[in-house]
Structures are given as C-alpha cells and as structure tokens.
Design a protein around this motif. Structure first.
Motif, PDB file in Angstrom:
ATOM      1  N   GLU A  34       0.839  -1.195   0.000  1.00 33.01           N
ATOM      2  CA  GLU A  34       0.000   0.000   0.000  1.00 33.01           C
ATOM      3  C   GLU A  34       0.876   1.248   0.000  1.00 33.01           C
ATOM      4  N   ARG A  42      -5.187   5.981   0.892  1.00 34.61           N
ATOM      5  CA  ARG A  42      -4.553   4.662   0.721  1.00 34.61           C
ATOM      6  C   ARG A  42      -4.687   4.206  -0.726  1.00 34.61           C
ATOM      7  N   PRO A  44      -3.655   0.905  -3.186  1.00 36.00           N
ATOM      8  CA  PRO A  44      -3.149  -0.466  -3.126  1.00 36.00           C
ATOM      9  C   PRO A  44      -2.094  -0.788  -4.188  1.00 36.00           C
TER      10      PRO A  44
END
Ligand code: SAM
Length: 336
Positions: A34, A42, A44
């Motif tokens: 992340e 955030r 990924p």
C-alpha cells in the motif's frame, strides 16, 4: 513496483508524498502492499502494480474507458492493426514519427499516459536504449498487464502504474517528456488531462498527444462521413481551446490517413513573454500596453474633431497629444 518508486509517486488527490507499506516483495520489487499519505489516503499495490486512481468514483467517461479496455485487453493487439490497414499506413513508421516529436535522448525520464498494451512504449524504449526511465501508465489494469508482458525484456528501467490520466500521481516537473496517443477523446476532462501532462514535464520538456479527429475540411466528404458514422470519436474537434497556457512551439499535424491529429509542444512557464512597451509609429502612436490598458472614455464628436486637428498641427501621434492634454488638465484640477 520498485520500492524506490514510492519516493517518485505523489497522491493524485493532494500532491502529498507517499509512504510505502510492503506486504509481499521479491528483492527490490514490491508485489503487494500500500502507498499512504500522512492524511490517510490509501492506494493499493496489487500484483506489483500500484493503483493511484483518483477520484475513487470515476466520472462516467473514465469509468467507461476502464471497463471497455479491461474487457478488450485480450483482443486489443489482434484488432488494432485494422486501424493502420484502413488508412494504408505502416504502424511502426507511424509510431516512430510520433515518438520523434518527443526529441528524446538516452537517459531521459518519460511518461506514457494511457499506454494501452505498450506498443509505443516499445518505440520509446528503443530511443532511450538502456538509459533513462519510462513510466508506463493506464487506467485499465487489464490492458496494462499486456504492456507488462510486451515490455518485460526491454533494457531501459520501466515502471507500470494505474491512474486516471486527469489526475497524474507525480510532482511538477518530474519528466523530460510525456506521450499520449489514442485515449484523449475519451477523457472526462480533456483540459485537465492536457494540463496534467504539461504540469509533470519540466520547463523545456516535450508533450506529444494525438487522437482521432477528421479535419473540418473533410467532414462533409464520403471519407469523413463514413468514419464519423463508424465511430463518434472521429467527429471529435481538435482540443485547441483546452491547451495549457504554458504550451510553446505548438505544432499540429494530421497523421494516420489524415484522420488523427498529433499536437506536439515544448513546455514553457506561464504566459509567453512580449515587450508591450515598444513605441508604435504612426498617427495613433502609443504602445501595445497603452492601447490595451490606457483607454479612458469616449468624448463628443466635436471634442474628437478638435483633438484630431490639434494633433495634426503639432505633428505628433494621437497617443502623445492625448497623454499630454489629459496630464495637463488633471494636474490643473488637482492643483499639483
Ligand atoms: C485506443 S487505446 C490506445 C492505447 C495506446 N496508446 C496505443 O496507441 O495503442 C486508449 C487507451 O487510453 C486509456 N485511457 C482512456 N481513458 C483514460 C484515462 N482517463 N486515464 C488513463 N488512461 C485512459 C485506455 O485504457 C486505453 O488503454
């Protein structure tokens, strides 16, 4: 994704730096993890590719592009040659011509936006030989995966990333050149897309973009009507109103059978410079600046005729006569 790329990427929302949280790695390659901002955003990293998409709820056109290219990824390379065959053009030569406009030299950092299966990235890689860095970008994971497969043996360092082309996850001036071909007509905000490409290129660097557009003089021909009926993208207008103010040395070409435009430019800083204070000879006189910013108010026709006669008698420009007359009258009333 290389761990070192965490320092290169920025939040596409806020421009903030990102920290890297690794869940799975192989040597310097991050396979899963992340990227995070201090503020809690955030992003990924899945199968080694970071997904820096913003906004999370994509605008309709951008969401559609993602869905469409995810679904055609497996047949894209099979069908694409048809476009070049339709116009009797050699794909390799056409992509070479487009990349030439980037004026690349080995060692440069290049971003390809909406790279698809990486067909032009391969041409860019050949130009850089084994020195420099290419960031290969797309909004569709499916199609970008094909680019990973195509480019796996290139000598030049490559990084692959997913993001929305209208919110690029890079700091200002990150690249020597940005290339994009074939997706701009689909972007939900073309002005933002072009502005982002210019933003991430250093001053003096190059931007080259192209897409379908039957030129105005061919729209009513059989050629134009057939193409526009086949795909509405051929009816798209050249995005000149949407060009960034910092664009310099702008060149516009029609390529690929004359049904696609290619706009190339050098990135400058702010507005172009010009000396607006050079005296302009002639009866009106003044300068560009006095003509644009020095206007006061209309006068009666009688006052105008008197002013014209007085100017002629003095043998000076109307600007010089008026400027003097107004100053004198104003000083008298102000008692200065
Ligand atoms: C016609 S394909 C061209 C691919 C490649 N540039 C080429 O010349 O073969 C258009 C590409 O633009 C991408 N694209 C469309 N909208 C996008 C967006 N908003 N952000 C990033 N990529 C986008 C699509 O996913 C697709 O890969």
């Amino acid at each position: 994704m290389r761990a070192s790329d965490a320092a290169v990427y920025r939040s596409p929302a806020s421009g903030e730096a990102l920290s890297l949280d690794i869940h799975e790695s192989a040597g310097d390659d991050v396979i899963g993890g992340e990227l995070r901002t201090a503020g809690g955003e955030r992003y990924p990293i899945v199968d080694g590719i970071p997904d820096l998409t913003y906004p999370p709820d994509l605008a309709g056109e951008d969401a559609t592009a993602r869905t469409v290219y995810d679904s055609v990824a497996s047949v894209y390379d099979e069908y694409l040659p048809l476009t070049f065959q339709t116009f009797g053009c050699d794909e390799g030569q056409t992509r070479e011509l487009m990349v030439e406009r980037l004026r690349l030299v080995p060692g440069q950092r290049v971003l390809e936006v909406g790279a698809g299966t990486g067909r032009t990235s391969a041409v860019i890689a050949a130009k850089l030989r084994d020195r420099g860095h290419i960031y290969v970008h797309d909004i569709s994971r499916g199609i970008l995966q094909k680019a990973v497969e195509r480019l796996s043996r290139e000598a030049v360092p490559l990084s692959f990333l997913i993001s929305n082309g209208i919110y690029l996850p890079f700091a200002d001036d990150s690249f020597d050149a940005v290339f994009h071909f074939g997706g701009l007509n689909m972007f939900s905000d073309i002005r933002r897309g072009l502005s982002e490409m210019a933003r991430v290129v250093r001053p003096g660097g190059r931007v080259v973009v192209g897409d379908e557009s039957v030129p105005p003089w061919l729209r009513e021909t059989n050629f134009g009507k057939v193409l526009i009926a086949t795909s509405s993208h051929y009816g798209a207008r050249l995005p000149l109103e949407e060009m960034p103010v910092a664009a310099r040395e702008v060149a516009i070409e029609y390529i690929l059978g004359g049904a696609f435009y290619l706009i190339s430019f050098t990135v400058g800083e702010g507005e172009p410079a010009a000396n607006f204070d050079l005296p302009i000879p002639g009866v009106r006189g003044g300068t560009h600046r006095t003509r644009a910013h020095g206007q006061l108010e209309g006068v009666t026709l009688e006052a105008k005729r008197l002013a014209q006669r007085a100017r002629e008698k003095r043998g000076i420009s109307m600007h010089a006569w008026l400027d003097e007359a107004v100053r004198e009258a104003a000083r008298r009333d102000l008692e200065e």
